[in-house]
Design an enzyme around this catalytic site. Structure first.
Site, PDB file in Angstrom:
ATOM      1  N   LYS A 126      39.660 -64.908 -83.804  1.00  0.00           N
ATOM      2  CA  LYS A 126      40.003 -63.533 -83.441  1.00  0.00           C
ATOM      3  C   LYS A 126      41.479 -63.462 -83.038  1.00  0.00           C
ATOM      4  O   LYS A 126      42.051 -64.464 -82.587  1.00  0.00           O
ATOM      5  CB  LYS A 126      39.084 -63.046 -82.313  1.00  0.00           C
ATOM      6  CG  LYS A 126      39.062 -63.943 -81.059  1.00  0.00           C
ATOM      7  CD  LYS A 126      40.260 -63.709 -80.173  1.00  0.00           C
ATOM      8  CE  LYS A 126      40.349 -64.681 -79.046  1.00  0.00           C
ATOM      9  NZ  LYS A 126      41.664 -64.569 -78.352  1.00  0.00           N
TER      10      LYS A 126
ATOM     11  N   HIS B 177      46.339 -64.671 -90.217  1.00  0.00           N
ATOM     12  CA  HIS B 177      44.904 -64.652 -90.511  1.00  0.00           C
ATOM     13  C   HIS B 177      44.573 -63.914 -91.806  1.00  0.00           C
ATOM     14  O   HIS B 177      43.776 -64.391 -92.621  1.00  0.00           O
ATOM     15  CB  HIS B 177      44.144 -64.013 -89.345  1.00  0.00           C
ATOM     16  CG  HIS B 177      44.106 -64.866 -88.122  1.00  0.00           C
ATOM     17  ND1 HIS B 177      43.548 -64.445 -86.932  1.00  0.00           N
ATOM     18  CD2 HIS B 177      44.549 -66.132 -87.895  1.00  0.00           C
ATOM     19  CE1 HIS B 177      43.653 -65.396 -86.030  1.00  0.00           C
ATOM     20  NE2 HIS B 177      44.271 -66.422 -86.595  1.00  0.00           N
TER      21      HIS B 177
ATOM     22  N   ALA C 248      41.434 -75.800 -82.957  1.00  0.00           N
ATOM     23  CA  ALA C 248      40.921 -76.532 -84.125  1.00  0.00           C
ATOM     24  C   ALA C 248      40.302 -77.852 -83.696  1.00  0.00           C
ATOM     25  O   ALA C 248      39.272 -78.280 -84.232  1.00  0.00           O
ATOM     26  CB  ALA C 248      42.055 -76.773 -85.124  1.00  0.00           C
ATOM     27  N   ARG C 249      40.911 -78.502 -82.727  1.00  0.00           N
ATOM     28  CA  ARG C 249      40.385 -79.778 -82.237  1.00  0.00           C
ATOM     29  C   ARG C 249      39.024 -79.568 -81.575  1.00  0.00           C
ATOM     30  O   ARG C 249      38.090 -80.356 -81.772  1.00  0.00           O
ATOM     31  CB  ARG C 249      41.374 -80.408 -81.260  1.00  0.00           C
ATOM     32  CG  ARG C 249      42.773 -80.549 -81.825  1.00  0.00           C
ATOM     33  CD  ARG C 249      43.758 -81.037 -80.769  1.00  0.00           C
ATOM     34  NE  ARG C 249      43.630 -82.482 -80.611  1.00  0.00           N
ATOM     35  CZ  ARG C 249      44.234 -83.357 -81.404  1.00  0.00           C
ATOM     36  NH1 ARG C 249      44.979 -82.941 -82.414  1.00  0.00           N
ATOM     37  NH2 ARG C 249      44.092 -84.643 -81.202  1.00  0.00           N
ATOM     38  N   ARG C 250      38.910 -78.498 -80.805  1.00  0.00           N
ATOM     39  CA  ARG C 250      37.624 -78.198 -80.174  1.00  0.00           C
ATOM     40  C   ARG C 250      36.561 -77.911 -81.227  1.00  0.00           C
ATOM     41  O   ARG C 250      35.405 -78.318 -81.082  1.00  0.00           O
ATOM     42  CB  ARG C 250      37.772 -76.984 -79.248  1.00  0.00           C
ATOM     43  CG  ARG C 250      38.625 -77.208 -78.021  1.00  0.00           C
ATOM     44  CD  ARG C 250      38.724 -75.907 -77.234  1.00  0.00           C
ATOM     45  NE  ARG C 250      39.583 -76.032 -76.077  1.00  0.00           N
ATOM     46  CZ  ARG C 250      39.938 -75.007 -75.308  1.00  0.00           C
ATOM     47  NH1 ARG C 250      39.494 -73.782 -75.601  1.00  0.00           N
ATOM     48  NH2 ARG C 250      40.713 -75.184 -74.258  1.00  0.00           N
TER      49      ARG C 250
ATOM     50  N   ARG D  98      50.779 -76.436 -91.995  1.00  0.00           N
ATOM     51  CA  ARG D  98      52.089 -76.396 -92.647  1.00  0.00           C
ATOM     52  C   ARG D  98      52.909 -77.651 -92.381  1.00  0.00           C
ATOM     53  O   ARG D  98      53.882 -77.911 -93.073  1.00  0.00           O
ATOM     54  CB  ARG D  98      52.836 -75.141 -92.187  1.00  0.00           C
ATOM     55  CG  ARG D  98      52.298 -73.884 -92.863  1.00  0.00           C
ATOM     56  CD  ARG D  98      52.929 -72.627 -92.332  1.00  0.00           C
ATOM     57  NE  ARG D  98      52.590 -71.481 -93.180  1.00  0.00           N
ATOM     58  CZ  ARG D  98      52.624 -70.222 -92.779  1.00  0.00           C
ATOM     59  NH1 ARG D  98      52.956 -69.939 -91.537  1.00  0.00           N
ATOM     60  NH2 ARG D  98      52.315 -69.237 -93.604  1.00  0.00           N
TER      61      ARG D  98
ATOM     62  N   TYR E 134      47.588 -75.538 -99.063  1.00  0.00           N
ATOM     63  CA  TYR E 134      46.401 -74.737 -98.748  1.00  0.00           C
ATOM     64  C   TYR E 134      45.493 -74.625 -99.963  1.00  0.00           C
ATOM     65  O   TYR E 134      44.265 -74.680 -99.853  1.00  0.00           O
ATOM     66  CB  TYR E 134      46.837 -73.354 -98.260  1.00  0.00           C
ATOM     67  CG  TYR E 134      45.703 -72.489 -97.740  1.00  0.00           C
ATOM     68  CD1 TYR E 134      44.692 -73.021 -96.940  1.00  0.00           C
ATOM     69  CD2 TYR E 134      45.652 -71.133 -98.037  1.00  0.00           C
ATOM     70  CE1 TYR E 134      43.665 -72.233 -96.458  1.00  0.00           C
ATOM     71  CE2 TYR E 134      44.634 -70.324 -97.557  1.00  0.00           C
ATOM     72  CZ  TYR E 134      43.634 -70.881 -96.765  1.00  0.00           C
ATOM     73  OH  TYR E 134      42.620 -70.099 -96.290  1.00  0.00           O
TER      74      TYR E 134
END
Length: 311
Positions: A89, A71, A10-12, A31, A52
């Site tokens: 993925k 996912h 997520a940071r990337r 969470r 969310y």
């Protein structure tokens, strides 16, 4: 756009998104509310959402970067809320779940795209085009390997972890793009931990006019290259081939050999995000770079449902 999860990928993604026009990452949810607040502060996001549902109310699209088994739930909730989805993925752990997600996206007229960065990289696309152009003749074999040593964490501890779950998407992508979505036979051999998690696996596939192998490992290290064998020559992509920026075509007469160079910028996530944004703005729900049929074929192989399975 909102981020679901606040881990390494997520940071990337947030850093890469800054190179893509037409999208602003403004929200995050995880969470752990404290992690969301820290993430939002670090990347100067507008919202660190408490739930969310709050995130979904703030955004047009989400990037899902959470553990595999979550996912389907998060993608379903986003689509039901009218939000476009780019999901890491594997997007689903079964073909049936993936088919249901696509059906829901169509029902709501939304974009649903699996985030397999290699598929959208210019170098990989060029490699596939050269391999399938007849330059090396008719393709008769493809061998793709991806290994990464992992000592701890969900990859080696979770029953939905393991080498195939973590890395199998990449070599299967190469096989599907080069040989098609319908092998006639699939067999798998794996080395497993005491907990039953596959640490190393080799999947052999048979097509009507070709053979292939996909090798992955999180507890065994091997050369991560890609070889496409043809009737006139072969194509070689050195490690790390899944970040394709260089490959060669090689022939019986070495004077005919050729080298190809294509830049691979950053972490490569900008390519998948650019395609995702383009699909939304153009009203397309399928991408030739990674077709739904490709994702479904990969899901079938990951789930052990491709052709005849022998473990």
């Amino acid at each position: 756009m909102g981020i679901v999860g606040a881990g390494r990928i997520a940071r990337r993604f947030v850093r890469e998104a800054r190179f893509v026009s037409g999208v602003n990452v403004e929200a995050v949810w995880t969470r752990d509310p404290a992690s969301a607040r820290t993430f939002a502060a670090e990347f100067e996001l507008q919202w660190a959402n408490e739930t969310y549902d709050d995130l979904l109310a703030h955004v047009d699209a989400v990037y899902i970067a959470t553990p595999h088994e979550t996912h389907v739930e998060f993608a379903t909730r986003a689509l039901e809320a009218g939000v476009h989805v780019l999901c890491e993925k594997p997007m689903a752990l079964s073909v049936a779940d993936l088919e249901d997600l696509y059906a829901l996206a169509d029902e709501r007229s939304l974009v649903l795209l699996e985030a397999v960065k290699t598929a959208f990289a210019p170098g990989f696309q060029r490699m596939v085009a050269i391999a399938r152009s007849g330059t090396i003749g008719t393709i008769r074999a493809v061998d793709a390997t991806f290994t990464k040593l992992i000592d701890s964490g969900r990859e080696v501890e979770s029953q939905v972890g393991g080498a195939l779950s973590e890395l199998g998407t990449y070599p299967f992508l190469a096989l599907v793009k080069l040989l098609g979505t319908d092998p006639v036979d699939v067999s798998t051999r794996a080395v497993r931990s005491e907990a039953g998690v596959d640490l190393f696996a080799r999947v052999n596939l048979v097509y009507p006019h070709a053979v292939a192998s996909a090798t992955v490992g999180i507890g065994v290290k091997s050369e991560g290259d890609l070889v496409v064998s043809g009737t006139r020559g072969y194509l070689y992509v050195p490690a790390p081939w899944w970040l394709t920026e260089y490959f060669e075509t090689r022939f019986e007469d070495p004077r005919n050999n050729r080298k190809y160079y294509t830049p691979f910028d950053g972490d490569g996530l900008r390519y998948e995000l650019a395609e995702f944004v383009s699909m939304i703005t153009d009203g397309n729900r399928d991408s030739f770079q990674l077709r739904r049929a490709d994702s479904l074929a990969i899901a079938s192989l990951l789930a052990g449902q491709g052709a005849t399975r022998r473990n």
